[in-house]
Design an enzyme around this catalytic site. Structure first.
Site, short mmCIF file in Angstrom:
data_model
loop_
_atom_site.label_atom_id
_atom_site.label_comp_id
_atom_site.label_asym_id
_atom_site.label_seq_id
_atom_site.Cartn_x
_atom_site.Cartn_y
_atom_site.Cartn_z
N GLN A 1 26.89 -26.59 -23.43
CA GLN A 1 28.18 -26.55 -22.73
C GLN A 1 29.14 -25.54 -23.33
O GLN A 1 30.26 -25.39 -22.84
CB GLN A 1 28.84 -27.94 -22.73
CG GLN A 1 28.02 -29.01 -22.03
CD GLN A 1 27.87 -28.79 -20.53
OE1 GLN A 1 28.60 -28.01 -19.91
NE2 GLN A 1 26.91 -29.46 -19.94
N HIS B 1 24.53 -35.59 -26.07
CA HIS B 1 23.66 -35.74 -24.91
C HIS B 1 22.35 -36.36 -25.40
O HIS B 1 21.94 -36.14 -26.54
CB HIS B 1 23.41 -34.33 -24.36
CG HIS B 1 22.70 -34.28 -23.05
ND1 HIS B 1 21.33 -34.39 -22.94
CD2 HIS B 1 23.16 -34.10 -21.79
CE1 HIS B 1 20.99 -34.28 -21.67
NE2 HIS B 1 22.07 -34.11 -20.95
N CYS C 1 23.98 -38.69 -19.16
CA CYS C 1 22.98 -38.60 -20.26
C CYS C 1 23.66 -38.79 -21.61
O CYS C 1 23.29 -38.12 -22.59
CB CYS C 1 22.22 -37.29 -20.22
SG CYS C 1 21.23 -37.09 -18.76
#
Ligand code: PMP
Length: 406
Positions: free
Chosen positions: A203, A123, A364
């Site tokens: 995540q 990210h 992103c």
């Protein structure tokens, strides 16, 4: 006893709302999750019954608020199985946690010619802070690649880690593909070369049981809002030996021991890294979110999501024109895809007319999109409250959208 997502759903008030006259099907959980009643109540209760500035007051209200806030730190330490609560630093989220390490660790340890290693699928918040740290120090950013299945290139890892590597920063689960990376094995390899490892857990913490001692990671970052908690609160776990050596990154109230114009000395851990008034209501909301996840149980929660993913996979696999950018195995609840000849934005916009919320775009992770040579993907991502019925609604809507857009 198997967990029933329908009973879990009932705790999430927002999930009852409609969009364009259809029941909301919320499948953008990698961006943020919805919040259970317990989280809303904890935040409401704070402002109704506890609000006061913490750590400084001698009066009852401030002491109660301080105690509740520090209990959250203990709860986070338990959730991550961290050895000590003072290794838990509250931040605004994963982004701020990584920026803290990039600035503070960077200032202390990065020098000209040193190297920081990230992967191609990070990210932006696990890329840009390191680019900035490299610019400040003269260090170089090196990039670990992936294979066609989205697995990290383990052979390349051996070649990329070297004498000048000062830190390896990796995501445990990709927010684009959902791939769960073998970070434990990677951390072992890095540690064999005395290289510390930061894990972006944005995540993973909402989907997998995390044990920072078992992983042996040096830093672990996650966001409350992706784990059923509020926005504006996040966590950085760091091993004491690093945190003790690292300088403060923001100055202000709370992080000091003694201030004079000649010299300032700093507070002990974790307060050294927590300047200013913290997000107390959000911290209490985070505690309620951890309580929710622990009540469901992380292994059960992951099993539930894995079942849901298998169902989604069956629906998507044979879909005409389907290009899948995820794999079903080692997946923590994310499927990225494109349909031939259909722009992801058009598909996302049309799915919204059916009440379905999915994410479209680069997520992103522009370097990963460049690596694949696509402008973006459509991303479906699940949470504990999603049901197979919702996946069916999604699949039916996808068929209709594909017919309209073809
Ligand atoms: N890392 C990963 C893997 C993410 O998915 C996200 C959020 N999309 C972040 C970092 C940044 O999290 P936040 O915006 O909550 O700071």
């Amino acid at each position: 006893m198997p967990i029933d997502p329908h009973s879990i759903r009932q705790r999430f008030p927002l999930l009852t709302r409609q969009v364009h006259g259809k029941p909301l099907v919320y499948l953008d959980n990698a961006a943020t999750t919805q919040k259970p009643e317990g989280v809303l109540e904890a935040m409401d209760h704070y402002y109704r019954a506890l609000n006061s500035n913490i750590h400084r007051g001698v009066y009852t209200l401030a002491q109660e608020a301080t105690d509740r806030y520090e209990e959250v730190r203990q709860a986070v330490a338990r959730f991550l199985h961290a050895p000590a609560a003072h290794e838990i630093i509250f931040t605004r989220g994963t982004t701020e946690s990584i920026n803290l390490v990039a600035q503070s660790f960077g200032q202390r340890y990065l020098r000209e010619g040193d190297e920081v290693v990230v992967s191609v699928m990070e990210h932006h918040s696990n890329i840009v802070p390191w680019q900035l740290a490299c610019q400040r120090s003269g260090a170089r950013l090196k990039v670990l690649g992936i294979d066609g299945q989205g697995r990290l290139d383990m052979d390349a890892l051996d070649a990329i880690l070297g004498e000048r590597t000062r830190l390896l920063a990796l995501t445990q689960v990709s927010n684009v593909t959902g791939r769960i990376h073998p970070v434990r094995e990677i951390i072992r390899k890095a540690h064999a070369l005395d290289i510390p490892v930061l894990i972006d857990g944005a995540q993973s913490a909402p989907h997998l049981a995390v044990d920072v001692q078992e992983l042996d990671c040096d830093f672990f970052a996650f966001s409350g809002h992706k784990a059923y908690g509020p926005m504006g609160i996040g966590v950085l776990y760091g091993k004491e030996r690093w945190l003790e050596e690292m300088p403060p990154w923001q100055g202000g109230g709370e992080m000091i021991d003694r201030v004079t114009f000649e010299e300032t000395t700093y507070n002990e851990l974790p307060y050294k890294f927590e300047a200013g008034t913290p997000a107390v209501a959000e911290a209490l909301g985070l505690k309620a979110a951890l309580d929710f996840m622990e009540a469901v149980g992380m292994p059960g929660l992951h099993a539930l999501e894995t079942e849901l993913m298998a169902h989604a996979w069956k629906k998507l696999e044979g879909f005409p024109g389907m290009r899948l950018y995820s794999a079903v195995e080692d997946n923590a609840g994310v499927i990225s895809f494109l349909l031939d000849g259909i722009h992801p934005y058009d598909l996302g916009t049309l799915l919204d007319r059916f009440g379905i919320a999915v994410r479209t775009g680069h997520h992103c992770a522009q370097p990963l999109m460049d690596h694949w040579g696509v402008p973006g993907t459509v991303r479906l991502s699940v949470a504990a409250y999603n049901t197979t019925e919702e996946i069916d609604i999604f699949a039916e809507a996808l068929e209709k959208c594909a017919a309209i857009l073809a």
